[in-house]
Write an enzyme that holds these catalytic residues in place. Structure first.
Site, short mmCIF file in Angstrom:
data_model
loop_
_atom_site.label_atom_id
_atom_site.label_comp_id
_atom_site.label_asym_id
_atom_site.label_seq_id
_atom_site.Cartn_x
_atom_site.Cartn_y
_atom_site.Cartn_z
N GLU A 1 -11.40 1.63 -4.00
CA GLU A 1 -11.10 1.48 -2.46
C GLU A 1 -9.52 3.09 -2.89
O GLU A 1 -8.91 2.76 -3.87
CB GLU A 1 -10.12 0.56 -2.02
N ASP B 1 0.29 -0.40 0.00
CA ASP B 1 0.03 0.41 0.02
C ASP B 1 0.52 0.89 0.39
O ASP B 1 1.13 1.80 0.59
CB ASP B 1 -0.75 -0.07 0.81
#
Length: 573
Positions: free
Chosen positions: A211, A35
Site C-alpha cells: 500500500e 501517513d
C-alpha cells in the site's frame, strides 16, 4: 514519582556514511500526524509543505509548513468545511474517514489526493472508497482548498504522478485483503474521469498489505516506493524500479529500504514513506513511526519522522534508519513561516476565550460539531466557552456510530511525551442525575479516559451529590469500561469553579487531578489510567473537554475558561 526516561539503543544498519554536519530530533510532527506526504516548493519562498491523514477528526487533513525542516507550523486544514465532505458526519468506526493523502505541486496549483474509507463496509464493497482531489492556489488559507472532485477507484492511498509528457498517472492500493497489489491508471484531474485501463504494477516483496504507493522519475528510471507489512510491528518501506512506467518493476535487492522491525528501537512501526528534495538537491524521506513505551504502549499514535536519503545517479535510494536523534545533510536554520492560520506544532495553549476569539485550526472535533453548542464569550459570560450538553457522551450508543445530536467535545493533539493540560469549569448548572462535564484523553469513541464532575444519586437514593468520576473505555488488552475512581467533591469546592487536569505521570500512565480554580496547592490526584488502553487503531491521543447528559433529556449549559496545554518534554530514546 519522577518521570523515567526510556533508554534504548537502536540497532543501526550501517548502510552508508552520511556526509553531514547537522543534527535534529524526530518526530518532526509529534502526536497524531500519520501517513505523511511532503514536498519542497521553491516558488513559495523555498518552503516545505506536509500533509497527514485525519480519519474522523474535523477540521481534517492538516497542512504544515517549514522553511528549514525543523520548525513546522500548522498553516491550514484542507478539509475545513462540512460541505466539502458531508458523509464524514455519518461515517462509522474510528478506522474510517480520511486515510493517507498525497500532496503535490504543479504549475502554481497544490494538489491533495486522498481517500475517504468506510472501513466498516465489506472488503469487496464497490462503495467502500471515495477517492478525492482537493486543489488550492494558497496553502496558507483553509478556505482556499477547493470542493473535492471525486474519481472512481476500488482502493485507497491514491497518489499522483505527472510524466514528462504531462500525462497524469495515479497509483493506488487495491483492497489488499481481496486482491493485493499496486495499481495504476490515468486521470483527468479537471473532471475526475479515469482512463480505460487499470494495470497492476507490482505486488511488493511478499509482505502483507502492499500500500501507500508513490511514483518518482529519476535518471531514466521510474521508482515505485510502497509500504508493506501493515501499519504495525512489521511495517516497512520497499522500492522497485523500471525503465518503463508500465513496468515490469524490479525489486531493490536491499528491500526493505526502511524499517525498524525486529529491533529494540524506541521508534517502531516505521513505514509509509514519501521522498522529496531540498534546495541543495539533497534527498529526504518522511515516514510514519510510533514511540513505543516499555509496556508496548504508544498513545500519541503514529507520528511523522524525517530521515536523509542518499540517492546517487542510476542507483537505488539508501535510507537512513529512523531514530530520535538524527545526523543529516546540512540544515540551514531559517525563520519560521509567518503566513498561515495556526502555530508551531509544538506550541502550547493558554486560551482565555475572550470576546472576538475564534477557534485556532489545531482545535478539533470528532466528526462535525454542532456549531450552536460552542459559544465564545456568550452574553453575560465573557472570557468563557459556553458548552451545550449533548445527550450522547463521547462513547455514544455503541462506541462506533455517529450520534444524530452530535457529541459535545473539542480537543487538541497531545504533542509532547510529558505535558500538563487543564481547564476550569463552572459546574453550577448541573441539576440532574448523570449530567457531566469533564476533561478527557481521547483516542476514539471506544478508547478514552475521562475525569468528570458528575451528579450521582446518593446512597440514600433520594438526593443527588456532586462527584469526581474517573472512568473510561478500552479494548486493550481486553474490552473494559471501568470506573477507576469516584470521589465526592468537597463541599467547600462547590462554591467555586473547578479546575480539572490531565498530565503525563510517567511513560506508561496518565494522572488525573482536580481542585478549586486558582488554588494550585489544593489540587488532588483522583487517579491514574494506562496509556496502553489508548494504543489501538490509526489515530492518536486528543486532550479535550466534554459536556453530556449521559442519555438524559434535560439539556444544560456550562462555562469553560482557562484552557491550558503546557509541553514539558519529549522522550526520543
Amino acid at each position: 514519582m519522577m518521570p523515567t526516561k526510556l533508554c534504548i539503543i537502536p540497532i543501526i544498519l550501517a548502510v552508508q556514511v552520511l556526509a553531514s554536519n547537522s543534527t535534529y530530533k524526530n518526530p518532526i510532527l509529534p502526536g497524531f500526524h500519520p501517513d505523511p506526504s511532503c514536498i519542497f516548493v521553491p516558488e513559495w519562498d523555498d518552503t516545505f509543505f506536509c500533509a497527514s491523514s485525519s480519519f474522523l477528526v474535523f477540521p481534517g487533513i492538516p497542512i504544515h509548513a517549514s522553511r528549514d525542516l525543523l520548525k513546522w507550523k500548522l498553516v491550514s486544514n484542507a478539509l475545513s468545511r462540512p460541505e466539502q465532505l458531508p458523509v464524514l458526519n455519518t461515517t462509522k468506526g474510528a478506522t474510517s474517514g480520511i486515510w493517507a493523502s498525497t500532496l503535490r505541486y504543479r504549475n502554481g496549483i497544490f494538489y491533495l489526493i486522498t481517500t475517504h474509507v468506510f472501513d466498516q463496509y465489506p472488503q469487496n464493497s464497490p462503495t467502500r472508497f471515495i477517492n478525492l482531489i482537493f486543489t488550492s492556489k494558497d496553502p496558507y488559507e483553509s478556505t482556499a482548498w477547493s470542493q473535492p472532485i471525486q474519481f472512481n477507484f476500488t482502493g485507497y492511498d491514491t497518489s499522483p504522478f505527472w510524466d514528462d509528457d504531462g500525462k497524469l498517472y495515479i497509483t493506488g492500493t487495491h483492497e489488499w485483503e481481496t486482491q493485493p497489489g499496486i495499481q495504476m491508471f490515468t486521470l483527468d484531474v479537471e473532471t475526475g474521469n479515469v482512463g480505460d485501463e487499470i494495470i497492476n504494477l507490482w505486488n511488493g516483496t511478499g509482505g502483507i498489505a502492499p500500500e501507500g504507493p508513490h511514483l518518482y522519475k529519476k535518471d531514466g528510471y521510474y521508482y515505485l516506493l510502497i509500504a508493506e507489512g501493515g501499519t504495525g510491528a512489521g511495517h516497512m518501506a520497499n522500492v522497485a524500479r523500471s525503465r518503463h512506467i508500465h513496468g515490469p518493476y524490479e525489486s531493490d535487492p536491499q528491500n526493505p529500504v526502511l524499517t525498524n522491525a525486529n529491533t529494540t528501537a524506541y521508534f517502531q512501526n516505521v513505514g509509509h514513506a514519501d521522498l522529496f528534495q531540498d534546495s541543495e538537491n539533497n534527498w529526504w524521506a518522511v515516514a510514519l513511526s510510533v514511540r513505543q513505551g516499555p509496556d508496548g504502549s504508544y498513545p500519541m499514535g503514529r507520528e511523522t519522522s524525517l530521515t536523509p536519503v542518499k540517492w546517487e545517479e542510476g542507483e537505488w535510494p539508501i535510507f537512513t534508519n529512523v531514530s530520535g536523534n538524527m545526523n543529516s545533510w546540512h540544515l540551514n536554520p531559517a525563520p519560521q513561516v509567518t503566513r498561515g492560520e495556526g502555530s508551531l506544532v509544538t506550541s502550547g495553549d493558554d486560551i482565555k476565550f475572550e470576546p472576538g476569539f475564534s477557534f485556532p485550526p489545531h482545535l478539533v472535533n470528532w466528526r462535525f460539531p454542532v456549531v450552536e453548542s460552542y459559544v465564545i464569550s456568550a452574553p453575560g459570560h465573557p472570557n468563557t466557552l459556553q458548552l451545550t450538553s449533548s445527550i450522547a457522551n463521547i462513547t455514544g450508543r455503541d462506541g462506533r456510530s455517529a450520534e444524530p445530536g452530535g457529541q459535545t467535545f473539542i480537543g487538541r493533539r497531545q504533542v509532547d511525551s510529558f505535558f500538563t493540560y487543564s481547564t476550569t469549569f463552572d459546574i453550577s448548572a448541573l441539576s440532574a442525575e448523570e449530567q457531566e462535564v469533564g476533561v478527557t484523553v481521547f483516542l476514539d469513541q471506544l478508547h478514552h479516559w475521562d475525569l468528570g464532575a458528575v451528579l450521582l444519586m446518593a446512597s440514600n437514593g433520594t438526593s443527588l451529590t456532586a462527584n469526581l468520576r474517573l472512568r473510561g473505555i478500552t479494548t486493550v488488552p481486553t474490552f473494559v469500561f471501568p470506573d477507576l475512581a469516584i470521589l465526592p467533591i468537597p463541599t467547600a469546592w462547590l462554591q467555586e469553579e473547578l479546575t480539572l487536569e490531565i498530565k503525563t505521570f510517567n511513560l506508561t500512565h496518565y494522572a488525573f487531578s482536580a481542585g478549586p480554580a486558582g488554588k494550585r496547592s489544593l489540587m488532588q490526584t483522583v487517579g491514574y489510567a494506562p496509556g496502553l488502553g489508548l494504543t489501538w487503531g490509526f489515530t492518536g491521543a486528543l486532550l479535550g473537554i466534554y459536556a453530556t447528559t449521559n442519555g438524559g433529556t434535560e439539556e444544560f449549559r456550562t462555562y469553560v475558561s482557562d484552557w491550558k496545554y503546557i509541553g514539558e518534554g519529549q522522550v526520543v530514546e
